[in-house]
Design a protein around this motif. Structure first.
Motif, PDB file in Angstrom:
ATOM      1  N   ARG A 210       0.830  -1.208   0.000  1.00  0.00           N
ATOM      2  CA  ARG A 210       0.000   0.000   0.000  1.00  0.00           C
ATOM      3  C   ARG A 210       0.864   1.257   0.000  1.00  0.00           C
ATOM      4  O   ARG A 210       0.533   2.249  -0.647  1.00  0.00           O
TER       5      ARG A 210
ATOM      6  N   ALA B 102       1.927   1.942  -3.654  1.00  0.00           N
ATOM      7  CA  ALA B 102       0.912   1.909  -4.707  1.00  0.00           C
ATOM      8  C   ALA B 102       0.098   3.195  -4.696  1.00  0.00           C
ATOM      9  O   ALA B 102       0.036   3.898  -3.699  1.00  0.00           O
TER      10      ALA B 102
ATOM     11  N   PRO C 144      -4.502   1.848  -3.881  1.00  0.00           N
ATOM     12  CA  PRO C 144      -4.932   0.478  -4.168  1.00  0.00           C
ATOM     13  C   PRO C 144      -6.122   0.078  -3.310  1.00  0.00           C
ATOM     14  O   PRO C 144      -6.262   0.518  -2.167  1.00  0.00           O
ATOM     15  N   GLY C 145      -6.965  -0.764  -3.853  1.00  0.00           N
ATOM     16  CA  GLY C 145      -8.093  -1.288  -3.090  1.00  0.00           C
ATOM     17  C   GLY C 145      -7.648  -2.459  -2.225  1.00  0.00           C
ATOM     18  O   GLY C 145      -6.597  -3.063  -2.461  1.00  0.00           O
TER      19      GLY C 145
ATOM     20  N   GLU D  85      -8.839  -5.503  -1.975  1.00  0.00           N
ATOM     21  CA  GLU D  85      -8.761  -6.771  -2.694  1.00  0.00           C
ATOM     22  C   GLU D  85      -7.489  -6.860  -3.528  1.00  0.00           C
ATOM     23  O   GLU D  85      -6.830  -7.893  -3.566  1.00  0.00           O
ATOM     24  N   ARG D  86      -7.137  -5.765  -4.182  1.00  0.00           N
ATOM     25  CA  ARG D  86      -5.904  -5.752  -4.992  1.00  0.00           C
ATOM     26  C   ARG D  86      -4.685  -5.955  -4.100  1.00  0.00           C
ATOM     27  O   ARG D  86      -3.784  -6.718  -4.437  1.00  0.00           O
ATOM     28  N   LEU D  87      -4.659  -5.289  -2.952  1.00  0.00           N
ATOM     29  CA  LEU D  87      -3.554  -5.473  -2.013  1.00  0.00           C
ATOM     30  C   LEU D  87      -3.475  -6.923  -1.536  1.00  0.00           C
ATOM     31  O   LEU D  87      -2.388  -7.487  -1.422  1.00  0.00           O
TER      32      LEU D  87
ATOM     33  N   VAL E 164      -4.475  -9.639  -3.106  1.00  0.00           N
ATOM     34  CA  VAL E 164      -3.974 -10.496  -4.187  1.00  0.00           C
ATOM     35  C   VAL E 164      -2.477 -10.291  -4.376  1.00  0.00           C
ATOM     36  O   VAL E 164      -1.715 -11.263  -4.486  1.00  0.00           O
ATOM     37  N   LEU E 165      -2.020  -9.046  -4.394  1.00  0.00           N
ATOM     38  CA  LEU E 165      -0.587  -8.777  -4.554  1.00  0.00           C
ATOM     39  C   LEU E 165       0.217  -9.360  -3.396  1.00  0.00           C
ATOM     40  O   LEU E 165       1.296  -9.924  -3.604  1.00  0.00           O
TER      41      LEU E 165
END
Length: 102
Positions: free
Chosen positions: A43, A46, A49-50, A52-54, A56-57
């Protein structure tokens, strides 16, 4: 058979209740702490970032670390196995009295 208990985990700013056996609680909290730190690292680098994206990453990053460690472990196991086989051959040769092999 052990019963499960809900454990509250915080990832970034969200709380999750996860059921786990009492003997797994410490490990689960440690894993959640590790994942939370990974997500916070991502975070910080980035642009907005949302969650969910965090997630997954962070999962991809942790999986990558795991694969590298597993490969290192497998390599160490293979070297140990090879070394033990060589030692076993030398011991067998010594016990059989074959000086050429020991």
């Amino acid at each position: 058979m052990s019963s499960t208990e809900p454990v509250a985990l915080r990832l970034i700013d969200r709380e999750f209740l996860i059921a786990c056996a009492p003997e797994e609680r410490e490990g689960l909290l440690e894993a959640a702490g590790y994942l939370d730190r990974k997500m916070r690292e991502l975070r910080a680098h980035a642009k907005a970032p949302g969650f969910e994206r965090l997630a997954v990453l962070a999962a991809i990053s942790v999986a990558h670390e795991f694969i590298i460690l597993r490969k290192q472990h497998e390599g160490q196991n293979q070297r140990l196995s090879d070394g033990l086989a060589s030692l076993r051959d030398k011991l067998s040769a010594a016990l059989e009295g074959d000086p050429a092999k020991s």
